[in-house]
Design a protein around this motif. Structure first.
Motif, short mmCIF file in Angstrom:
data_model
loop_
_atom_site.label_atom_id
_atom_site.label_comp_id
_atom_site.label_asym_id
_atom_site.label_seq_id
_atom_site.Cartn_x
_atom_site.Cartn_y
_atom_site.Cartn_z
N PHE A 1 1.19 -1.11 0.40
CA PHE A 1 0.54 0.23 -0.24
C PHE A 1 1.35 1.32 0.04
O PHE A 1 1.74 1.31 1.24
CB PHE A 1 -1.17 -0.26 1.15
N GLN A 2 0.87 2.45 -1.05
CA GLN A 2 1.59 3.43 -1.39
C GLN A 2 0.67 4.44 -0.51
O GLN A 2 -0.48 5.00 -0.95
CB GLN A 2 1.96 3.78 -2.37
N VAL A 3 1.30 5.33 0.53
CA VAL A 3 -0.09 6.10 1.02
C VAL A 3 0.66 7.75 1.35
O VAL A 3 1.27 8.03 1.44
CB VAL A 3 0.04 5.49 2.83
N ALA A 4 -0.17 8.16 0.38
CA ALA A 4 0.78 9.86 0.10
C ALA A 4 0.00 10.76 1.49
O ALA A 4 -1.16 10.81 1.88
CB ALA A 4 -0.01 10.64 -0.92
N THR A 5 1.25 11.29 1.90
CA THR A 5 1.13 12.10 3.55
C THR A 5 1.14 13.50 2.79
O THR A 5 2.85 13.67 2.03
CB THR A 5 2.48 11.15 4.23
N ASP A 6 1.26 14.27 3.76
CA ASP A 6 1.23 15.64 3.36
C ASP A 6 2.15 16.80 4.31
O ASP A 6 2.20 17.64 3.48
CB ASP A 6 -0.09 16.54 3.75
N ASP A 7 2.46 16.33 5.20
CA ASP A 7 3.32 16.64 6.00
C ASP A 7 4.33 15.62 7.09
O ASP A 7 3.79 14.46 7.21
CB ASP A 7 2.56 17.90 7.27
N GLN A 8 5.21 16.30 7.56
CA GLN A 8 6.04 14.96 8.26
C GLN A 8 4.93 14.49 10.11
O GLN A 8 5.54 13.59 10.18
CB GLN A 8 7.11 16.01 9.12
N GLU A 9 3.90 14.80 10.07
CA GLU A 9 3.40 14.80 11.20
C GLU A 9 2.48 13.35 10.78
O GLU A 9 2.11 12.42 11.39
CB GLU A 9 2.09 16.34 12.20
N GLU A 10 2.17 13.82 9.57
CA GLU A 10 1.16 12.54 9.13
C GLU A 10 2.03 11.47 8.75
O GLU A 10 1.84 9.95 9.46
CB GLU A 10 0.57 12.30 8.04
N THR A 11 3.53 11.48 8.03
CA THR A 11 3.93 10.61 8.10
C THR A 11 4.54 10.39 8.90
O THR A 11 4.65 8.85 9.52
CB THR A 11 5.51 11.11 6.99
N ASP A 12 4.70 10.97 10.12
CA ASP A 12 5.29 9.73 11.54
C ASP A 12 3.72 9.46 11.83
O ASP A 12 4.34 8.14 12.59
CB ASP A 12 5.61 11.15 12.69
N ARG A 13 2.86 10.32 12.59
CA ARG A 13 1.50 9.56 12.46
C ARG A 13 1.61 7.42 12.22
O ARG A 13 1.73 6.81 13.10
CB ARG A 13 0.54 10.05 12.45
N TYR A 14 1.25 7.42 10.76
CA TYR A 14 1.09 6.02 10.09
C TYR A 14 2.48 5.40 10.40
O TYR A 14 2.51 4.58 10.41
CB TYR A 14 0.66 6.08 8.20
#
Length: 157
Positions: free
Chosen positions: A77-90
């Motif tokens: 699964f490729q998940v596109a994130t908007d920022d570091q916070e979202e990247t870190d969360r997932y």
């Protein structure tokens, strides 16, 4: 009902995986759990056979098939994130729940399914081509979880 969905083979814990995805990602939910109507060679009556669920809106079917078909990076699964916070969360949710880190934004969940947690800035840099893509790519090659600030700095040169 969608005409097609992704079928993912699990080693007898499709329901656990589906519930984790539903708790972790928006637009994700467990839709149905189907159980065996009688005993069968690999299990008992009422054992969970399949789980219908969505991950970020993608329809999926989890199949409790056993250990014969392990996962590989050939599917992710490729998940596109908007920022570091979202990247870190997932990333932290997947890795911190028994998963494992890999390189270049890839990780595996505890069920062996591969994920690419990919900030949009990296995708945009690669699409830009030329020196910007080269710098972002070279920065990414040094990372496990993607560092958005480092990618942005590489894009600027």
């Amino acid at each position: 009902m969608p005409k097609t969905k992704i079928c993912i083979w699990y080693d007898w814990d499709a329901e656990g995986a589906a519930r984790f995805y539903a708790e972790t990602f928006p637009d994700s939910e467990v839709l149905a759990v189907s159980t065996a109507p009688s005993d069968f060679p690999q299990g008992d009556k009422d054992a969970v056979l399949t789980v219908e669920f969505t991950v970020l809106g993608i329809p999926c079917l989890g199949l409790n098939g056993g250990p014969e078909r392990p996962h590989s990076e050939a599917f992710s699964f490729q998940v596109a994130t908007d920022d570091q916070e979202e990247t870190d969360r997932y990333w932290n949710a997947i890795v911190g729940n028994g998963g494992a880190e890999s390189q270049c934004g890839w990780c595996r969940d505890r069920w062996g399914v591969s994920w690419q947690i990919t900030p949009r800035t990296l995708t945009e840099a690669m699409s830009a081509g030329g020196n910007e893509a080269k710098r972002a790519f070279e920065a990414m090659m040094q990372m496990r979880k993607i560092d958005v600030a480092a990618i942005d700095a590489a894009r600027r040169g």
